[in-house]
Design an enzyme around this catalytic site. Structure first.
Site, PDB file in Angstrom:
ATOM      1  N   ALA A   1      39.734  35.485  56.395  1.00  0.00           N
ATOM      2  CA  ALA A   1      38.475  35.429  57.199  1.00  0.00           C
ATOM      3  C   ALA A   1      37.368  34.258  56.528  1.00  0.00           C
ATOM      4  O   ALA A   1      36.847  34.255  55.786  1.00  0.00           O
ATOM      5  CB  ALA A   1      37.651  36.335  57.037  1.00  0.00           C
TER       6      ALA A   1
ATOM      7  N   ALA B   1      30.873  27.437  61.449  1.00  0.00           N
ATOM      8  CA  ALA B   1      31.590  26.912  60.366  1.00  0.00           C
ATOM      9  C   ALA B   1      33.003  27.084  60.639  1.00  0.00           C
ATOM     10  O   ALA B   1      33.703  28.081  60.343  1.00  0.00           O
ATOM     11  CB  ALA B   1      31.230  27.319  59.004  1.00  0.00           C
TER      12      ALA B   1
ATOM     13  N   THR C   1      42.509  36.024  62.976  1.00  0.00           N
ATOM     14  CA  THR C   1      43.864  36.344  63.385  1.00  0.00           C
ATOM     15  C   THR C   1      44.138  37.734  62.709  1.00  0.00           C
ATOM     16  O   THR C   1      43.891  37.913  61.467  1.00  0.00           O
ATOM     17  CB  THR C   1      44.735  35.397  62.945  1.00  0.00           C
ATOM     18  OG1 THR C   1      44.479  34.093  63.727  1.00  0.00           O
ATOM     19  CG2 THR C   1      46.414  35.718  63.481  1.00  0.00           C
TER      20      THR C   1
ATOM     21  N   GLU D   1      44.571  26.199  61.401  1.00  0.00           N
ATOM     22  CA  GLU D   1      44.958  25.498  59.933  1.00  0.00           C
ATOM     23  C   GLU D   1      44.339  24.008  59.992  1.00  0.00           C
ATOM     24  O   GLU D   1      44.945  23.276  59.258  1.00  0.00           O
ATOM     25  CB  GLU D   1      46.437  25.362  59.869  1.00  0.00           C
ATOM     26  CG  GLU D   1      47.241  26.635  60.204  1.00  0.00           C
ATOM     27  CD  GLU D   1      46.808  27.900  58.941  1.00  0.00           C
ATOM     28  OE1 GLU D   1      46.455  27.608  58.282  1.00  0.00           O
ATOM     29  OE2 GLU D   1      47.384  28.910  58.789  1.00  0.00           O
TER      30      GLU D   1
END
Length: 389
Positions: A123, A129, A161, A372
């Site tokens: 998280a 952000a 996720t 990512e």
């Protein structure tokens, strides 16, 4: 940390059989139900897929980065929802604890993560952000009372996720000042009072994956929940985790490209126009050739960088390796988008139909260029390192 060659070859062969026999036949069910069947999840646990990257001493299999990439490549050849079930346990959910956690934290958390009994989520992202992770606003206020030293966490995390499945989170919060040095990484149990989940996100693709907001309203966590026990190290931990995650996603993208290419070749052989298979037309062959060449380049990049990652000191950031991981992530995820686009083009009108596999992969792979770190963030990382070096 690596499995010996013979054992890894056996593992890879079993993963390939599992994908062919169990996962590919279940792709339509996942697309229709938006859920990975529970019996398949149980089989994943039994195979040890939740602990691929966790060392044997903590109950995992202990793959090297290069070995993990080889497995990720195979998992890319089926619906991305299957890998997502255990992806956060293998990568961003657990790696921060493995790299920077105390020995007590590792022994308490990692065996349950490796077995799949505990799903860990990462998280970091917030409504304001995302790419600028250093500007996160979730706060961690330290308090001391009769029950001991605690942090009180408040804020919202977005697009997390596996949050609906998670039993705990590796969660970043600001504990001091502004900028990266004020961020700490916490292990936060999902059942703590004040922690709640938003409604499940409805996404463009990747049906069967689960994401939602994580909302923290005065959530009290013990001070020893900080990963490594040292405040202010959370941003560094996140960056270490993302290097490995970017290589994993690079390999995953290459696997998807391989699957889309195989689907396209099969269609080009069978589909007939003007009295012959369309695969005999040079313009179809050109699209297949471009996809094969780009896949070859991307997979070569991912493998090379994975070997460099394994050669550096464990748990340390090597700026050159980080730059190359960003190169691989940027190229491979952009590449698979082009391969999927050509796959739809080769299928013609059929490629636009929902029941066609290439249409699903076309939607699914779009996300790979975002998480990512977006393509543009990878460009910034690469450019900064080139100037610095």
């Amino acid at each position: 940390m690596a499995l010996d060659h013979e054992s890894f070859d056996l593992l890879l062969a079993s993963v390939q059989r599992f994908i062919a026999d169990r996962l590919v036949p279940a792709e339509d069910e996942v697309e229709t139900r938006d859920e990975v069947p529970s019996d398949i999840v149980d089989d994943m646990k039994a195979m040890g897929l939740f602990g691929l990257s966790i060392p044997e001493e903590y109950g995992g299999i202990g793959l090297s980065m290069a070995q993990e990439c080889a497995v990720a490549y195979e998992l890319g050849r089926t619906s991305l929802a299957f890998r997502s079930v255990f992806g956060t346990n293998v990568g961003i959910g657990s790696q921060g604890i493995l790299m920077d956690g105390t020995e007590a934290q590792k022994r308490e958390i990692l065996p349950r993560v490796a077995s799949g009994d505990l799903i860990m989520s990462f998280a970091l992202t917030e409504p304001d952000a995302g790419s600028d992770a250093a500007s996160l606003k979730t706060r961690g206020q330290r308090v001391q009372d009769e029950s001991g030293s605690h942090y009180v966490l408040s804020g919202t995390k977005r697009f997390i996720t596996n949050a609906p499945r998670a039993g705990a989170f590796t969660l970043m919060a600001r504990t001091d000042g502004d900028g990266p040095s004020g961020i700490s990484a916490f292990i936060v149990s999902a059942d703590l009072p004040g922690l709640s989940l938003g409604k499940p996100d409805k996404k463009m693709g990747q049906r069967g994956t689960k994401t939602c907001d994580v909302i923290l309203d005065q959530v009290r966590v013990p001070a020893d929940s900080i990963i490594g026990g040292v405040p202010g190290q959370g941003f560094k931990t996140a960056m270490k985790v993302l290097d490995r995650g970017r290589l994993h996603v690079s390999a995953l993208a290459c696997g998807v490209a391989q699957r889309v290419l195989e689907e396209s070749i099969a269609y080009a052989r069978d589909r007939r126009q003007f009295g012959r298979p369309i695969g005999e037309f040079q313009l179809i062959q050109a699209m297949l050739a471009d996809s094969q060449a780009e896949l070859y380049a991307g997979w070569s990049m991912a493998q090379d960088c994975a070997r460099r990652y394994d050669a550096k000191p464990a748990g340390q950031i090597d700026p050159d390796v980080s730059m190359r991981a960003s190169c691989a992530k940027m190229f491979c995820t952009e590449m698979v988008g082009r391969v999927a686009d050509r796959g739809v083009q080769i299928h013609g009108g059929a490629g636009y139909m929902n029941e066609t596999k290439v249409e699903r992969f076309y939607r699914d792979v779009r996300l790979l260029r975002l998480y990512e770190g977006t393509t543009q963030i990878q460009q910034i990382i690469i450019g900064r390192e080139l100037i610095r070096a």
